[in-house]
Design an enzyme around this catalytic site. Structure first.
Site, PDB file in Angstrom:
ATOM      1  N   HIS A  94      22.250 -22.055  28.432  1.00  0.00           N
ATOM      2  CA  HIS A  94      21.904 -21.046  27.437  1.00  0.00           C
ATOM      3  C   HIS A  94      21.070 -19.908  27.986  1.00  0.00           C
ATOM      4  CE1 HIS A  94      23.248 -21.912  23.254  1.00  0.00           C
ATOM      5  NE2 HIS A  94      23.657 -23.004  23.859  1.00  0.00           N
ATOM      6  N   ASP A 159      13.987 -22.936  17.866  1.00  0.00           N
ATOM      7  CA  ASP A 159      14.807 -22.891  16.650  1.00  0.00           C
ATOM      8  C   ASP A 159      16.129 -23.639  16.831  1.00  0.00           C
ATOM      9  OD1 ASP A 159      13.035 -21.427  15.096  1.00  0.00           O
ATOM     10  OD2 ASP A 159      13.790 -19.511  15.815  1.00  0.00           O
ATOM     11  N   GLU A 275       7.705 -17.911  10.327  1.00  0.00           N
ATOM     12  CA  GLU A 275       8.574 -16.977  11.048  1.00  0.00           C
ATOM     13  C   GLU A 275       8.898 -15.814  10.119  1.00  0.00           C
ATOM     14  OE1 GLU A 275      12.001 -18.096  13.237  1.00  0.00           O
ATOM     15  OE2 GLU A 275      10.991 -19.662  14.404  1.00  0.00           O
TER      16      GLU A 275
END
Length: 533
Positions: A94, A159, A275
């Site tokens: 990623h 997340d 957030e």
């Protein structure tokens, strides 16, 4: 058994007679323990790309280790070889700008399945001492599954849970819990690291602390994390998940900063997660990561009094168990009562804690079903000083981005005192700073010019130029630079000097993580794609 013994004996003979002074291609004829070197096209091709899909660099081979000894063997071979070769660790792939690539070298595939993976250590939960030991390539979702069996969970998250432990600890690891617990790198007790010399080193605050702090947030430059000891806490059962909207940026940031300042308060007097995100495109609000907002009653930006056509969403959660369920409503009401959001914009849902942590994966599955996941991701992640966040809003959210984007834009503050300044991670100098994450996806069919990779990459350049011109001293999270001067500026002179000294001590031939383009490997056969010293 006899064949393994003879193979190991042959390898020992090679080490003794030639000191592992081998060409990279000769490694393909060797193996150790359960590890396997592969030049299979699927292996090489998958390790040539990453989640960003913006650069393609082929390694010579891909190595599937079964243990820390396998990792050490390969790195020692690269270090002691007369010609040398680059080595990079790859978790779930990623990275965004080729950070885990190894041109002409070997990518160590730390995550994934296969024969070698079966021999890797499983997560070991020590409940009475509040920690779990995990393999560096373990995905956080699998760490969670293991700890849940003992009623525990890590304190700080990202997340998205389908990332490797070693990958996030090499960067920071942030989410809405960071204001309270700090990033993931602030919740590590101990590491096993294989340095750029092939040494296996156990390190912690008390033992080999220089390497410990260097590796955390160290972008893979000093060693490969093969084991991490992660702090745990009792896992809550459920989450009260709340979103409220703002049309005024000052009110939005004032409330965010107030909520994150409560990190020292008792659990009943603070949220567990804070957030937020910016809504510049009406289509995004009702498709943000999940079906949070009701499809029967969608939110319409045009129906609200917005600030320059933009809305801001504050997202908070309150964890609870059945034993204190009767007090959750009062606690939430108390925390919301002084906030200045649009009164009619309160949206609430209640879900199991695990479902909340794994919320982004549901969005991934939806995007995959529409062939919208495996596309280029020109992401830009910035830490913005608190004192300049309003200037950033005016210049970027209300300026450069216009009224259309191709993905979520996160924005939320963090407390600097939750970040250990001895780590290699870089943050702004102010006591509070914001993450601004532009998580856009490029449109590969070219049907919308504002979503093309070229357009989004140009926007990123304009944003960075705006910050330079306005002297907004942002720091990149998941940094990507092309010159040595930019890297030195990123770290600052003092931190760069420390970073460089650590590199020379733990990876003196500069063979690790060459895809970061920070250092040039110290051997002549490697393509000249890294930065000169």
């Amino acid at each position: 058994m006899a064949s393994k013994f003879l193979l190991a004996l042959a390898i020992c003979k090679l080490i003794i007679t030639v000191g592992l002074n081998v060409e990279p291609t000769e490694l393909l004829q060797l193996s150790l323990g359960g590890g396997r070197l592969s030049r299979d096209r699927p292996d090489v091709e998958s390790s040539s790309l990453d989640f960003g899909m913006m650069s393609q660099v082929e390694p010579l081979a891909v190595y599937h280790p079964s243990s820390v000894d396998d990792v050490a063997w390969l790195i020692r071979a690269a270090y002691e070889s007369g010609r040398g070769f680059a080595v990079s660790a790859r978790g779930h792939g990623h990275s965004i700008n080729g950070q885990a690539q190894a041109a002409g070298g070997v990518v160590i595939k730390m995550s994934g399945t296969g024969p070698a993976a079966k021999s890797r250590p499983a997560p070991r939960v020590v409940a009475e001492e509040g920690y779990v030991d995990v393999w560096g390539g373990e995905l956080w979702i699998d760490v969670l599954r293991s700890t849940l069996e003992r009623g525990l969970a890590p304190k700080s998250w990202t997340d998205y849970l389908y990332l490797s432990v070693g990958g996030t600890l090499s960067n920071g690891g942030i989410s809405g819990q960071a204001f309270n617990h700090g990033p993931q790198i602030s919740n590590v007790y101990e590491l096993d690291v294989v340095t750029g010399k092939g040494d296996i080193v156990t390190c912690s605050e008390e033992k080999n602390s220089q390497l410990f702090h260097a590796v955390l947030g160290g972008l893979g430059q000093f060693g490969i994390i093969t084991r991490a000891r992660i702090a745990l806490e009792p896992v809550p059962q459920r989450v009260r998940w709340i979103r409220v909207l703002y049309s005024n940026f000052s009110s939005f940031t004032r409330d965010q900063e107030h909520l994150t300042s409560l990190h020292g308060e008792p659990a009943s007097k603070k949220f567990d997660y804070v957030e937020g995100f910016v809504i510049v495109d009406e289509g995004l609000i009702n498709n943000w990561r999940s079906s949070f907002f009701s499809s029967r009653n969608p939110v319409k930006i045009s129906s609200l009094d917005t600030d320059g056509g933009i809305l801001y969403c504050l997202e908070v959660t309150k964890n609870y168990d059945e034993s204190n369920a009767d007090t959750v409503d009062q606690e939430v009401e108390y925390l919301l009562k002084d906030l200045d959001f649009i009164p009619t914009s309160v949206f609430t849902t209640d879900i199991p804690y695990v479902d909340f942590l794994d919320r982004v994966h549901k969005a991934e599955l939806k995007l995959r079903s529409k062939n919208l996941w495996d596309v280029p991701h020109p992401w830009l992640n910035l830490f913005v000083p608190r004192s300049r966040i309003a200037d950033f809003d005016r210049g970027v959210f209300k300026g450069i981005l216009g009224n259309k984007t191709s993905g979520p834009i996160l924005i939320y503050p963090m407390n600097k005192n939750k970040w250990d300044q001895r780590s290699s991670a870089v943050t702004p100098e102010e006591d509070m700073f914001y993450l601004v994450a532009l998580l856009r996806s490029a449109n590969i069919d070219g049907t919308d010019a504002s979503w093309t990779l070229e357009h989004l990459a140009d926007q990123n350049r304009r944003i960075l130029k705006f910050c330079r011109d306005e002297r907004i001293e942002v720091k990149q999270y998941l940094p990507h630079y092309s010159t040595r001067e930019e890297w030195v500026d990123h770290f600052g002179d003092d931190r760069w000097a420390r970073f460089y000294r650590n590199k020379m001590e733990f990876d003196p031939k500069q063979i690790l993580s060459t895809g970061q383009r920070i250092f040039k490997p110290d051997f002549g056969s490697y393509p000249n794609t890294a930065l000169p010293l």
